[in-house]
Design an enzyme around this catalytic site. Structure first.
Site, short mmCIF file in Angstrom:
data_model
loop_
_atom_site.label_atom_id
_atom_site.label_comp_id
_atom_site.label_asym_id
_atom_site.label_seq_id
_atom_site.Cartn_x
_atom_site.Cartn_y
_atom_site.Cartn_z
N ASN A 97 47.31 45.99 35.75
CA ASN A 97 46.60 45.18 34.76
C ASN A 97 45.38 44.52 35.40
O ASN A 97 45.46 44.00 36.51
CB ASN A 97 47.53 44.08 34.21
CG ASN A 97 48.68 44.65 33.43
OD1 ASN A 97 48.55 45.69 32.79
ND2 ASN A 97 49.83 43.99 33.48
N HIS A 98 44.27 44.53 34.68
CA HIS A 98 43.08 43.83 35.15
C HIS A 98 43.23 42.33 34.89
O HIS A 98 43.82 41.92 33.89
CB HIS A 98 41.83 44.36 34.44
CG HIS A 98 41.36 45.67 34.98
ND1 HIS A 98 40.42 45.77 35.98
CD2 HIS A 98 41.72 46.93 34.68
CE1 HIS A 98 40.21 47.04 36.26
NE2 HIS A 98 40.99 47.77 35.49
#
Length: 223
Positions: free
Chosen positions: A80-81
Protein backbone atom coordinates in the site's frame (compact mmCIF):
# COMPACT_ATOMS: atom_id res chain seq x y z
CA UNK A 1 21.06 16.63 -23.26
CA UNK A 2 24.49 14.98 -23.00
CA UNK A 3 24.55 15.43 -19.21
CA UNK A 4 21.10 13.87 -18.88
CA UNK A 5 22.11 10.79 -20.85
CA UNK A 6 25.31 10.48 -18.83
CA UNK A 7 23.33 10.60 -15.57
CA UNK A 8 20.99 7.82 -16.70
CA UNK A 9 23.97 5.73 -17.78
CA UNK A 10 25.47 5.80 -14.28
CA UNK A 11 22.24 5.44 -12.31
CA UNK A 12 20.65 2.57 -14.21
CA UNK A 13 23.28 -0.15 -13.50
CA UNK A 14 23.18 0.68 -9.77
CA UNK A 15 19.39 0.47 -9.71
CA UNK A 16 19.42 -2.86 -11.53
CA UNK A 17 22.06 -4.26 -9.19
CA UNK A 18 20.03 -3.29 -6.12
CA UNK A 19 16.91 -4.78 -7.67
CA UNK A 20 18.72 -8.10 -8.21
CA UNK A 21 19.92 -8.06 -4.60
CA UNK A 22 16.36 -7.54 -3.34
CA UNK A 23 15.10 -10.45 -5.47
CA UNK A 24 17.82 -12.73 -4.11
CA UNK A 25 16.81 -11.94 -0.52
CA UNK A 26 13.11 -12.46 -1.13
CA UNK A 27 13.05 -16.19 -1.75
CA UNK A 28 9.93 -18.09 -2.75
CA UNK A 29 8.95 -21.58 -1.59
CA UNK A 30 7.22 -24.05 -3.94
CA UNK A 31 5.92 -27.40 -2.75
CA UNK A 32 5.35 -30.36 -5.11
CA UNK A 33 3.07 -30.01 -8.16
CA UNK A 34 2.84 -26.22 -7.99
CA UNK A 35 2.73 -24.23 -11.23
CA UNK A 36 3.48 -20.59 -12.06
CA UNK A 37 2.03 -19.21 -15.28
CA UNK A 38 3.96 -17.37 -18.00
CA UNK A 39 4.98 -13.77 -17.21
CA UNK A 40 3.85 -14.03 -13.59
CA UNK A 41 5.94 -12.32 -10.90
CA UNK A 42 6.11 -13.95 -7.46
CA UNK A 43 7.99 -12.37 -4.58
CA UNK A 44 8.61 -13.63 -1.02
CA UNK A 45 5.65 -16.03 -1.23
CA UNK A 46 4.81 -19.65 -0.37
CA UNK A 47 2.95 -21.98 -2.75
CA UNK A 48 1.66 -25.10 -1.01
CA UNK A 49 1.03 -28.50 -2.62
CA UNK A 50 -0.84 -28.52 -5.95
CA UNK A 51 -1.51 -24.76 -6.03
CA UNK A 52 -1.24 -22.87 -9.31
CA UNK A 53 -1.42 -19.36 -10.69
CA UNK A 54 -2.14 -18.53 -14.31
CA UNK A 55 -0.33 -16.06 -16.57
CA UNK A 56 0.47 -12.39 -15.82
CA UNK A 57 -0.09 -12.58 -12.05
CA UNK A 58 1.70 -10.40 -9.50
CA UNK A 59 1.96 -11.98 -6.04
CA UNK A 60 3.82 -10.44 -3.10
CA UNK A 61 4.47 -11.74 0.44
CA UNK A 62 1.60 -14.22 0.26
CA UNK A 63 1.17 -17.60 1.93
CA UNK A 64 -0.94 -19.82 -0.34
CA UNK A 65 -2.54 -23.03 0.93
CA UNK A 66 -3.08 -26.32 -0.89
CA UNK A 67 -5.17 -26.88 -4.04
CA UNK A 68 -5.51 -23.15 -4.80
CA UNK A 69 -6.33 -22.00 -8.34
CA UNK A 70 -5.48 -18.42 -9.29
CA UNK A 71 -6.73 -17.09 -12.62
CA UNK A 72 -4.79 -14.86 -15.05
CA UNK A 73 -3.97 -11.18 -14.41
CA UNK A 74 -4.51 -11.42 -10.65
CA UNK A 75 -2.76 -9.10 -8.18
CA UNK A 76 -2.23 -10.20 -4.56
CA UNK A 77 -0.55 -8.41 -1.68
CA UNK A 78 0.83 -5.34 -3.42
CA UNK A 79 2.32 -2.84 -0.97
CA UNK A 80 0.00 0.00 0.00
CA UNK A 81 1.20 3.51 -0.80
CA UNK A 82 1.36 5.96 2.09
CA UNK A 83 -0.90 8.67 0.71
CA UNK A 84 -0.93 10.75 3.92
CA UNK A 85 2.63 12.01 3.30
CA UNK A 86 3.44 14.96 1.05
CA UNK A 87 4.36 12.64 -1.87
CA UNK A 88 3.15 9.35 -3.30
CA UNK A 89 6.57 8.60 -4.78
CA UNK A 90 8.73 5.87 -3.22
CA UNK A 91 11.98 7.84 -3.23
CA UNK A 92 11.41 9.04 0.33
CA UNK A 93 11.34 5.43 1.58
CA UNK A 94 14.42 4.27 -0.35
CA UNK A 95 16.29 3.47 2.87
CA UNK A 96 13.40 1.43 4.29
CA UNK A 97 12.67 -2.25 3.72
CA UNK A 98 9.77 -2.62 1.31
CA UNK A 99 8.75 -5.96 2.83
CA UNK A 100 8.12 -5.78 6.58
CA UNK A 101 8.08 -8.71 8.96
CA UNK A 102 4.38 -9.40 9.35
CA UNK A 103 2.85 -11.35 12.21
CA UNK A 104 -0.77 -11.51 11.12
CA UNK A 105 -1.65 -15.15 10.44
CA UNK A 106 -1.22 -18.71 11.72
CA UNK A 107 -0.87 -22.05 9.93
CA UNK A 108 -3.03 -25.17 10.37
CA UNK A 109 -1.21 -25.99 13.62
CA UNK A 110 -1.73 -22.47 15.02
CA UNK A 111 1.93 -21.58 14.53
CA UNK A 112 2.66 -18.00 13.50
CA UNK A 113 3.32 -17.33 9.83
CA UNK A 114 6.03 -14.69 9.83
CA UNK A 115 6.74 -12.41 6.91
CA UNK A 116 3.48 -12.76 4.97
CA UNK A 117 1.11 -9.87 4.30
CA UNK A 118 -1.67 -12.06 2.83
CA UNK A 119 -2.87 -15.59 3.58
CA UNK A 120 -4.84 -17.64 1.06
CA UNK A 121 -6.50 -20.71 2.59
CA UNK A 122 -6.80 -24.19 1.05
CA UNK A 123 -8.98 -25.00 -1.98
CA UNK A 124 -9.53 -21.35 -2.90
CA UNK A 125 -10.49 -20.23 -6.40
CA UNK A 126 -9.51 -16.68 -7.45
CA UNK A 127 -11.01 -15.43 -10.71
CA UNK A 128 -9.36 -13.47 -13.51
CA UNK A 129 -8.33 -9.84 -12.85
CA UNK A 130 -9.12 -10.04 -9.14
CA UNK A 131 -7.17 -7.78 -6.78
CA UNK A 132 -6.51 -8.84 -3.18
CA UNK A 133 -5.17 -6.12 -0.93
CA UNK A 134 -2.47 -6.45 1.68
CA UNK A 135 -3.33 -7.57 5.25
CA UNK A 136 -6.19 -9.80 4.04
CA UNK A 137 -6.95 -13.47 4.77
CA UNK A 138 -9.00 -15.61 2.38
CA UNK A 139 -10.68 -18.53 4.18
CA UNK A 140 -10.60 -22.16 3.05
CA UNK A 141 -12.80 -23.03 0.09
CA UNK A 142 -13.67 -19.42 -0.75
CA UNK A 143 -14.33 -18.17 -4.29
CA UNK A 144 -13.26 -14.71 -5.44
CA UNK A 145 -15.26 -13.67 -8.52
CA UNK A 146 -13.46 -12.31 -11.57
CA UNK A 147 -12.71 -8.59 -11.42
CA UNK A 148 -13.28 -8.31 -7.67
CA UNK A 149 -11.29 -6.02 -5.39
CA UNK A 150 -10.92 -7.67 -1.98
CA UNK A 151 -10.21 -5.14 0.77
CA UNK A 152 -11.29 -7.22 3.80
CA UNK A 153 -10.82 -10.83 4.95
CA UNK A 154 -13.16 -13.47 3.49
CA UNK A 155 -14.75 -16.27 5.59
CA UNK A 156 -14.40 -19.94 4.65
CA UNK A 157 -16.50 -21.16 1.69
CA UNK A 158 -17.92 -17.70 0.98
CA UNK A 159 -18.42 -16.53 -2.62
CA UNK A 160 -17.51 -12.85 -2.91
CA UNK A 161 -17.60 -10.39 -5.77
CA UNK A 162 -17.70 -6.70 -6.63
CA UNK A 163 -15.72 -3.53 -5.96
CA UNK A 164 -15.17 -3.65 -3.09
CA UNK A 165 -15.93 -7.36 -2.77
CA UNK A 166 -18.93 -8.45 -0.69
CA UNK A 167 -20.44 -11.85 0.14
CA UNK A 168 -22.92 -12.78 -2.58
CA UNK A 169 -23.46 -16.47 -1.69
CA UNK A 170 -22.03 -19.53 0.08
CA UNK A 171 -20.77 -22.71 -1.55
CA UNK A 172 -22.57 -24.90 0.99
CA UNK A 173 -24.81 -24.54 4.02
CA UNK A 174 -23.17 -23.95 7.40
CA UNK A 175 -23.53 -27.58 8.55
CA UNK A 176 -21.57 -28.85 5.53
CA UNK A 177 -18.99 -26.09 5.93
CA UNK A 178 -18.48 -27.11 9.55
CA UNK A 179 -17.94 -30.75 8.54
CA UNK A 180 -15.44 -29.80 5.83
CA UNK A 181 -13.52 -27.63 8.27
CA UNK A 182 -13.44 -30.49 10.78
CA UNK A 183 -12.19 -33.25 8.47
CA UNK A 184 -9.66 -30.98 6.68
CA UNK A 185 -9.51 -33.23 3.61
CA UNK A 186 -7.01 -30.89 1.92
CA UNK A 187 -4.37 -31.97 4.45
CA UNK A 188 -4.76 -35.67 3.64
CA UNK A 189 -2.28 -37.59 1.55
CA UNK A 190 -3.19 -37.23 -2.14
CA UNK A 191 -3.88 -40.97 -2.52
CA UNK A 192 -6.30 -40.79 0.42
CA UNK A 193 -8.12 -37.88 -1.23
CA UNK A 194 -8.56 -39.87 -4.44
CA UNK A 195 -9.77 -42.96 -2.57
CA UNK A 196 -12.34 -40.88 -0.68
CA UNK A 197 -13.61 -38.85 -3.63
CA UNK A 198 -17.04 -40.52 -3.60
CA UNK A 199 -17.41 -39.90 0.14
CA UNK A 200 -16.45 -36.23 -0.18
CA UNK A 201 -18.82 -35.69 -3.12
CA UNK A 202 -21.66 -37.31 -1.19
CA UNK A 203 -20.86 -35.12 1.82
CA UNK A 204 -21.49 -31.95 -0.20
CA UNK A 205 -24.37 -33.46 -2.20
CA UNK A 206 -22.57 -33.48 -5.54
CA UNK A 207 -23.53 -35.97 -8.28
CA UNK A 208 -20.90 -36.00 -11.04
CA UNK A 209 -23.06 -37.88 -13.58
CA UNK A 210 -25.98 -35.50 -13.09
CA UNK A 211 -23.66 -32.51 -13.35
CA UNK A 212 -22.35 -33.58 -16.76
CA UNK A 213 -25.85 -34.33 -18.05
CA UNK A 214 -27.02 -30.86 -16.99
CA UNK A 215 -23.89 -29.33 -18.52
CA UNK A 216 -24.50 -30.99 -21.90
CA UNK A 217 -28.19 -30.03 -21.84
CA UNK A 218 -27.26 -26.38 -21.29
CA UNK A 219 -24.76 -26.60 -24.11
CA UNK A 220 -27.35 -28.03 -26.48
CA UNK A 221 -29.84 -25.28 -25.61
CA UNK A 222 -27.26 -22.58 -26.41
CA UNK A 223 -26.43 -24.18 -29.76
Amino acid sequence: LYKTIKCVYYITPTYRRKKREIKERLKNVYEDYTKIGKDSYVEASYFSYYSRCNRNCNIYSTFIGRYVNIGPNVSIGARNHIYQNFTNCDFIYSNKEFIKEYDLFTDDNKNKLEGYGVKIGHDVWIGERAVINNRVEIGNGAIIAAGSVVTKSVPAYAIVGGVPAKIIDWRFNQDIIKKLEEIKWYLWDFEKVKKNTDYLQTLVGFDMDRYWKDFMNRRQMIE
